[in-house]
Scaffold this active site. Structure first.
Site, PDB file in Angstrom:
ATOM      1  CD  GLU A  60      11.709  -8.533  49.391  1.00 11.30           C
ATOM      2  OE1 GLU A  60      12.056  -8.910  48.065  1.00 11.30           O
ATOM      3  OE2 GLU A  60      12.723  -7.274  49.851  1.00 11.30           O
ATOM      4  CD  GLU A  87      15.667  -4.710  53.733  1.00 13.17           C
ATOM      5  OE1 GLU A  87      14.981  -3.599  52.605  1.00 13.17           O
ATOM      6  OE2 GLU A  87      16.518  -5.702  53.516  1.00 13.17           O
TER       7      GLU A  87
HETATM    8  O1  9MR Z   1      19.049  -0.807  48.687  1.00 13.02           O
HETATM    9  C1  9MR Z   1      18.873  -1.392  47.824  1.00 13.02           C
HETATM   10  C2  9MR Z   1      19.394  -0.849  46.000  1.00 13.02           C
HETATM   11  O2  9MR Z   1      20.375  -0.497  46.257  1.00 13.02           O
HETATM   12  C3  9MR Z   1      18.721  -2.163  45.464  1.00 13.02           C
HETATM   13  O3  9MR Z   1      18.605  -1.334  44.059  1.00 13.02           O
HETATM   14  C4  9MR Z   1      17.415  -2.781  45.097  1.00 13.02           C
HETATM   15  C5  9MR Z   1      17.063  -3.641  43.876  1.00 13.02           C
HETATM   16  O4  9MR Z   1      16.437  -4.730  44.246  1.00 13.02           O
HETATM   17  O5  9MR Z   1      17.734  -3.522  46.349  1.00 13.02           O
HETATM   18  C6  9MR Z   1      18.128  -2.270  47.560  1.00 13.02           C
HETATM   19  O6  9MR Z   1      18.375  -3.030  48.780  1.00 13.02           O
HETATM   20  C7  9MR Z   1      15.913  -4.286  49.104  1.00 13.02           C
HETATM   21  C8  9MR Z   1      16.624  -5.323  49.388  1.00 13.02           C
HETATM   22  O7  9MR Z   1      18.105  -6.155  49.258  1.00 13.02           O
HETATM   23  C9  9MR Z   1      14.990  -5.849  50.219  1.00 13.02           C
HETATM   24  N1  9MR Z   1      14.477  -5.512  50.585  1.00 13.02           N
HETATM   25  C10 9MR Z   1      14.541  -4.068  49.774  1.00 13.02           C
HETATM   26  C11 9MR Z   1      15.288  -3.125  49.459  1.00 13.02           C
HETATM   27  C12 9MR Z   1      14.931  -1.745  48.890  1.00 13.02           C
HETATM   28  O8  9MR Z   1      14.718  -2.187  47.399  1.00 13.02           O
END
Ligand code: 9MR
Length: 545
Positions: free
Chosen positions: A360, A465
């Site tokens: 990101e 994802e």
């Molecule tokens: O799935 C993840 C969630 O459990 C966390 O709370 C969150 C915090 O940022 O991150 C989520 O995963 C993210 C991923 O690492 C990067 N892309 C976006 C995802 C959804 O927020």
């Protein structure tokens, strides 16, 4: 057992309420009365237990219901900018989730509306909800309120709390660590209220007769899922994962905030100044599971602006001081990448097939995100990260850049621009398309973008994802299922034409463990029964010649 408990359990009456509820009732009031006054008659106890709960704080004096979350101090403050000249000041925040919180167990199984009025030098304040389902704790945003420093901004949002949720907490947080002021805060039930005294236990269905995604897709790509240690400990989940997937991504435990060790780093600053201390306890359960059950791992993630503790970027790891200089940060970046890759390869040889080296880095408003990596190292931090990753990665580990909305034209052009020198240097192998999408996203535009990444940079593609929001409403399951089918069919088409799409990872197993649980974006229901989304994925591959 206290009377109110007995009758609370026996009764689950329906009461009418609305988001714009009646006179605020203190959430704790009913229980306190009943616990201490045993002469209260049964009927009034029933009424108290089944009345729609309301959380309401106006912060007009020293008495309030908010509780502290994390290291914070909560203090009533006179404030001319507040409607009633009083506010709650939240200070001494050390983590983004540090703030004020309320227990919201009584909202279990109901739709709630949370509303608050905030001011802060943080650009925004979030109202969030946390709860645990099947031992897995999820955190979701109810509302994001853009905030100003001097005057209050109001915001609200609705959320359906699952009836199998435990330890439900509504809280106020913000990504940056500045103080937050709250003028008013409330949480009310929307529509009819049903009282669930306890979480309704999930009865998992038998999933052993499902067709297997990994088998069906074996001629095209690996099929993966995001995991958490708690989910893997649940037998029905573990069985389903083993049967359906051959790749997994740790949802959280391989991220810098799980790996970096602040205490150890500052205890011996001389030793760790250029090479922050790391610990791997959090990620072992998932790595063991992958190794023992023949799944490969996508490592997520090394260099990211989020879920990376702020102290990493400061001189002597002290956030009260100045940002560290470029040379220090380059050394920290190199050593972090080196230590993580070396530990992983030594302990789990060959298991991690791909790393999301940078996550990101594109800004939603265009160009590169002005993250602390960018601010301390400068524009070339992405090139540097990939150079270090290449230096320490085992030979057949693939290096990826990963982002969301990366199919959108402007974002894609930005990504291509900053990845071109990395590709020219031979330090990147693939592009990770996060693909947090919804049923209105144009699939043709998405597929055209994949082709363009390949044409411009020669990169392999992973869908990393995937989740597809549709929200509930008429025909929602079918529409979502049709979308999954079309999406997967077109991915297969591209793969057949020679585009190197090598894996598709869904971001979670069932809707309830999704990061956006209230959008129901995944392919299994909470009890692991299959949704049309799962069938759509299977149909897409079965209809191939
Ligand atoms: O799935 C993840 C969630 O459990 C966390 O709370 C969150 C915090 O940022 O991150 C989520 O995963 C993210 C991923 O690492 C990067 N892309 C976006 C995802 C959804 O927020």
């Amino acid at each position: 057992m206290k009377l109110n408990r007995i009758y609370g359990f026996m009764l689950s009456a329906l009461m009418l309420s609305a988001c714009t509820a009646q006179t605020p009732v203190q959430d704790t009031a009913a229980e306190t009365t009943a616990e201490t006054d045993t002469t209260v008659d049964v009927l009034s106890l029933e009424a108290e237990k089944t009345e729609a709960p309301v959380i309401s704080d106006t912060f007009s004096d020293e008495s309030f219901n908010a509780e502290k979350r994390g290291t914070v101090i909560l203090r009533y403050t006179e404030d001319d900018a507040a409607a009633d000249k009083g506010a709650l000041r939240i200070f001494n925040r050390n983590n983004s989730w540090d703030g004020a919180q309320y227990n919201a167990d009584k909202f279990r199984g109901n739709e709630l509306e949370a509303e608050g009025s905030f001011r802060s030098t943080n650009p925004n304040v979030r109202i969030s909800i946390q709860y645990t389902v099947n031992d897995n704790t999820t955190y979701n945003t109810i509302a994001t309120v853009n905030t100003k420093e001097a005057s209050y901004s109001k915001g609200s949002g609705k959320y359906i709390v699952p009836k199998n949720a435990e330890n439900i907490i509504v809280y106020v947080e913000s990504d940056n660590l500045e103080d937050i002021y709250i003028d008013d805060f409330s949480v009310r039930v929307c529509g009819e209220y049903t009282y669930y005294p306890e979480a309704v236990a999930t009865e998992f269905v038998d999933t052993s007769n499902y067709p297997s995604l990994k088998e069906e897709y074996k001629d095209y790509f690996r099929i993966g899922t995001a995991t958490s240690p708690n989910l893997l400990k649940k037998e029905p989940y573990a069985e389903l994962i083993k049967a359906q997937y051959n790749s997994m991504t740790m949802g959280n435990s391989f991220k810098p905030d799980s790996i970096l060790d602040h205490n150890k780093s500052v205890r011996d600053i001389e030793k760790y100044m250029y090479s922050p201390a790391v610990k791997f306890d959090a990620v072992k359960t998932e790595l063991d599971f992958a190794r023992d059950n023949g799944l490969t791992v996508r490592g997520h993630t090394l260099v990211w602006y989020s879920q990376t503790p702020e102290w990493l970027f400061y001189k002597n790891y002290d956030i009260g001081g100045e940002l560290a200089d470029r040379e220090t940060m380059l050394a920290r970046m190199e050593n972090y990448i080196k230590n993580v890759m070396e530990w992983t390869e030594e302990n789990y040889p060959g298991l991690v097939r791909a790393w999301d080296v940078v996550n990101e880095a594109a800004d939603d408003g265009g160009g590169m995100r002005k993250s602390l990596w960018y601010k301390t190292i400068g524009e070339d931090y992405i090139e540097q990260a990939f150079m270090f990753a290449r230096k320490y990665a085992p030979e057949d580990t693939k290096l990826f850049y990963n982002d969301y909305n990366s199919y959108q034209t402007r974002k894609q052009n930005d990504i291509i621009t900053f990845l071109r020198p990395v590709a020219e240097a031979g330090n990147i192998d693939g592009i990770g398309m996060q693909s947090h999408i919804n049923v209105n996203i144009n699939i043709t535009q998405y597929m055209t973008a994949l082709q363009k990444y390949y044409d411009e940079l020669g990169l392999e593609i992973n869908v990393t994802e995937l989740d597809v929001c549709r929200g509930k409403g008429d025909n929602w399951q079918k529409e979502q299922g049709d979308y999954f089918k079309r999406f997967m069919s077109e991915l297969i088409e591209l793969r057949k034409k020679g585009l190197p799409i090598t894996s598709v990872t869904l971001w979670g197993i069932s809707d309830t463990d999704s990061w956006i649980a209230s959008d129901y974006p995944l392919i299994f229901n909470d009890d692991l029964s299959r949704k049309p989304a799962f069938d759509g994925m299977i149909e897409a591959v079965n209809s191939q010649e």
